[in-house]
Scaffold this active site. Structure first.
Site, PDB file in Angstrom:
ATOM      1  CG  ASP A 314      -0.313  -0.209   2.544  1.00 30.39           C
ATOM      2  OD1 ASP A 314       0.496  -1.027   2.535  1.00 30.39           O
ATOM      3  OD2 ASP A 314      -0.708   0.345   3.378  1.00 30.39           O
ATOM      4  CD  GLU A 512       7.931   2.138   6.865  1.00 33.53           C
ATOM      5  OE1 GLU A 512       7.105   1.289   7.011  1.00 33.53           O
ATOM      6  OE2 GLU A 512       7.884   3.201   6.914  1.00 33.53           O
TER       7      GLU A 512
HETATM    8  C1  LIG Z   1      -3.975  -0.227   5.356  1.00 28.31           C
HETATM    9  C2  LIG Z   1      -3.947  -1.588   5.961  1.00 28.31           C
HETATM   10  O1  LIG Z   1      -4.369  -2.587   5.551  1.00 28.31           O
HETATM   11  N1  LIG Z   1      -3.005  -1.542   7.120  1.00 28.31           N
HETATM   12  C3  LIG Z   1      -1.526  -2.079   7.271  1.00 28.31           C
HETATM   13  C4  LIG Z   1      -1.377  -3.520   6.970  1.00 28.31           C
HETATM   14  O2  LIG Z   1      -0.400  -3.787   7.269  1.00 28.31           O
HETATM   15  C5  LIG Z   1       0.776  -3.036   6.691  1.00 28.31           C
HETATM   16  C6  LIG Z   1       2.119  -3.478   7.491  1.00 28.31           C
HETATM   17  O3  LIG Z   1       2.571  -4.730   7.051  1.00 28.31           O
HETATM   18  C7  LIG Z   1       0.582  -1.577   6.685  1.00 28.31           C
HETATM   19  O4  LIG Z   1       1.641  -1.098   6.197  1.00 28.31           O
HETATM   20  C8  LIG Z   1      -0.568  -1.356   6.519  1.00 28.31           C
HETATM   21  O5  LIG Z   1      -0.819   0.023   6.404  1.00 28.31           O
END
Ligand SMILES: CC(=O)N[C@H]1CO[C@H](CO)[C@@H](O)[C@@H]1O
Ligand SMILES: *[C@@H]1O[C@H](CO)[C@@H](O)[C@H](O)[C@H]1NC(C)=O
Ligand SMILES: *[C@@H]1O[C@H](CO)[C@@H](O)[C@H](O)[C@H]1NC(C)=O
Ligand SMILES: *[C@@H]1O[C@H](CO)[C@@H](O)[C@H](O)[C@H]1NC(C)=O
Ligand SMILES: *[C@@H]1O[C@H](CO)[C@@H](O)[C@H](O)[C@H]1NC(C)=O
Length: 562
Positions: A314, A512
């Protein structure tokens, strides 16, 4: 074809009646959430949904309703700020924890030839206790007042804003823990994820209610396999094999899609998390985007955003389908649910095979054969639907324009990483993959391999190099199994470990994500500022030092083995 029509019917029926993001109104679906998040009381939208309530949910909602009525439906920012101070509490739900199995000098350090890298590995090992947490007993007393989902075992968090357990992050953290001899902590992390699986029916993105409807790349099987390889803990496998099957069935039940390619119908997985409303932890950002797209149903936009978040990427050009059918554009072009991802299907094929292997170990030949057959089918579909004969690599497939997405992404190598490639196929085509890599320019950067070559300003695009992807990529190359591939994997691992070492020496921190153009510098872009810690970054360095520690050197002056 029958299956195809059936799936289409199911999908459109679901679209009319979407469930909310989660079953906890304060954190996922309420006027309260909307007004507080749209007022931007905090720079990061996640801050509010991580606060605990001082009272039960109904009291909180009723108090907000009172404020809402009193202000004729438009409470000011100051009134909202006061409301949050009165009804929410910033105290952390987690406490620091020192894992019992933490060792100051794990034996694997002795296998690292370069003294500086040995110190580096020790420095990373020292970080474990600083990012180890467990849930405070108060959360268990009143779980309804928290967005955090309580878990039995202590765990390692990624770090920074990511202060809960995350699904795919856990894979690389567990690898690091197993290398540093922390088997019990690794086991506890897997058991936590299984606890979430039984609570929600699937493993959510992280241990927060607002992640309820989203999963992440399904690496549970791979985690269990790594754990079993290290410990031979057969009791563990016996106890949890049915949980593993439950997770596989979840993906089969909810994310399958049938599509046509070259007059054949394939059935594979995609990321797909239909639910109403913006992501609570990025509420303002999502709502704002949907507002910019008046011709689209906001819930379709939210579903594309959430599905992209489920992928772990994302956000990225990987999920853009522009009007020209390419990967250009911006978030308004997100069409995640129409992309068949190479990595998801490779991970899934790996999970099917691991399930078969576990059944074989447990002496269940019938079940081993069943899952083994499915694994073979999956590998065959990956080969026929995603292998691109022209480029000599696997590509994501666009089911709107019915064509492969011929772009460099580290995820293109995931079938090799997950051993989801038929051995004869590999023998025949392994050299072509290397050819593709040399032509791609992706392997020439001084700060590591970037996830893509598209510079979109999104964080899962150029020039960012993400530790888990560097791991997928290098392990993929290694698994080609030739001398040449092994040399390339070693060389790329050298570049990566040196870059992270440089950053660590200068800042005493691990990030990260990194910048492929500037060795050791953290990466940027996306919705939030870079986070330090950092679980998977540490895990990946430990992985490379474990694999290549007898070869890697921190400087060129000593001989470099390639
Ligand atoms: C947006 C979402 O689904 N949340 C998080 C899921 O986990 C990752 C980390 O692995 C985050 O980057 C996302 O923001
Ligand atoms: C809560 O979710 C339901 C169903 O998805 C939706 O219709 C409703 O508008 C949402 N309510 C709020 C206040 O967001
Ligand atoms: C909160 O309110 C809802 C809806 O009015 C009700 O169904 C529920 O039982 C209440 N919960 C508690 C804990 O009182
Ligand atoms: C995704 O693409 C399909 C096909 O072009 C289109 O119908 C749909 O509206 C797109 N989704 C979004 C949210 O833009
Ligand atoms: C995104 O792309 C659209 C159309 O391609 C364009 O109109 C819009 O300005 C872009 N948005 C941003 C934030 O760049």
């Amino acid at each position: 074809m029958m299956l195809f029509l059936l799936l289409v019917a199911l999908t459109s029926a679901a679209a009319d009646d979407l469930p909310p993001t989660c079953s906890r109104p304060v954190y996922c679906n309420s006027t309260l959430l909307h007004h507080i998040q749209m007022a931007r009381l905090y720079p990061d939208s996640k801050t509010f949904v991580d606060l605990q309530m001082r009272n039960d949910e109904n009291t909180t909602l009723a108090a907000f309703e009172e404020l809402f009525d009193r202000t004729n439906g438009s409470p000011s920012k100051e009134e909202l700020r006061k409301f949050v101070a009165d009804y929410f509490d910033e105290t952390s739900e987690l406490e620091e924890w020192t894992p019992n199995d933490y060792k100051e000098n794990p034996p694997f350090l002795n296998n690292i030839r370069d003294e500086r890298f040995r110190e580096f590995a020790k420095g990373l090992n020292d970080i474990w206790p600083t990012i180890a947490r467990r849930v405070k007993p108060s959360v268990l007393e009143k779980p309804d007042q928290f967005s955090l989902v309580p878990l039995t075992h202590g765990f390692i968090v990624p770090g920074g804003r990511f202060k809960e357990i995350y699904y795919w992050d856990a894979y690389w953290i567990i690898e690091g823990l197993l290398i540093t001899d922390m088997h019990e902590t690794a086991k506890g992390m897997i058991e936590n994820l299984i606890e979430l699986l039984h609570k929600f029916g699937h493993i959510p993105n992280g241990s927060r209610w607002y992640y309820q409807e989203r999963s992440q790349p399904p690496l549970l099987a791979a985690m269990m396999e790594r754990y079993y390889e290290k410990t031979k803990d057969i009791k563990f496998i016996k106890k949890y094999i049915s949980s593993l099957e439950k997770e596989i069935n979840y993906w089969l039940d909810t994310q399958l899609i049938a599509f046509n390619k070259d007059d054949r119908v394939f059935t594979l997985l995609r990321y797909y998390t239909p639910s109403a409303g913006p992501r609570p932890e990025s509420y303002y950002e999502d709502y704002d985007l949907a507002q910019k797209l008046p011709n689209k149903d906001p819930n379709d936009v939210y579903t594309e955003l959430k599905s992209a978040a489920e992928s772990g990427w994302d956000f990225s050009s990987r999920w853009f389908i522009s009007e020209n059918g390419d990967n250009s554009g911006n978030l308004t072009n997100l069409n995640t649910t129409n992309v068949i991802p190479v990595d998801l299907n490779a991970i899934f094929a790996g999970a099917l095979q691991t399930t078969a292997n576990f059944h074989a170990i447990l002496n269940n030949p019938r079940k081993a054969a069943h899952w083994g057959y499915m694994a073979e089918q999956w590998r065959s579909s990956i080969e026929h639907a995603l292998w691109d004969e022209e480029d000599g690599i696997w590509h994501d497939y666009d089911i709107v324009n019915n064509k492969p997405r011929r772009y460099f992404y580290t995820s293109n190598l995931a079938p090799l990483w997950m051993n989801a490639v038929d051995q004869r196929f590999l023998a025949k085509h392994g050299a072509r993959v290397l050819e593709y890599l040399h032509k791609s320019e992706g392997i020439e950067f001084p700060g590591g391999v970037p996830v893509s070559l598209a510079n979109t300003g999104e964080q899962w695009d150029f020039p960012n190099a993400w530790p888990p992807e560097v791991s997928i990529f290098i392990n993929g190359i290694q698994n080609i199994g030739s001398e040449e591939s092994s040399a390339l994997a070693t060389k790329l691992a050298q570049v990566w470990v040196r870059a992270c070492y440089k950053g660590f020496s200068e800042t005493k921190q691990m990030f990260e994500k990194y910048d492929a153009l500037n060795p050791g510098k953290f990466g940027g872009g996306g919705e939030y500022t870079v986070q330090a810690g950092f679980g998977w970054s540490n895990g990946v360095i430990l992985e490379f030092l474990d694999m290549y520690g007898d070869k890697l050197t921190s400087e060129d002056t000593s001989e470099v083995t390639e």
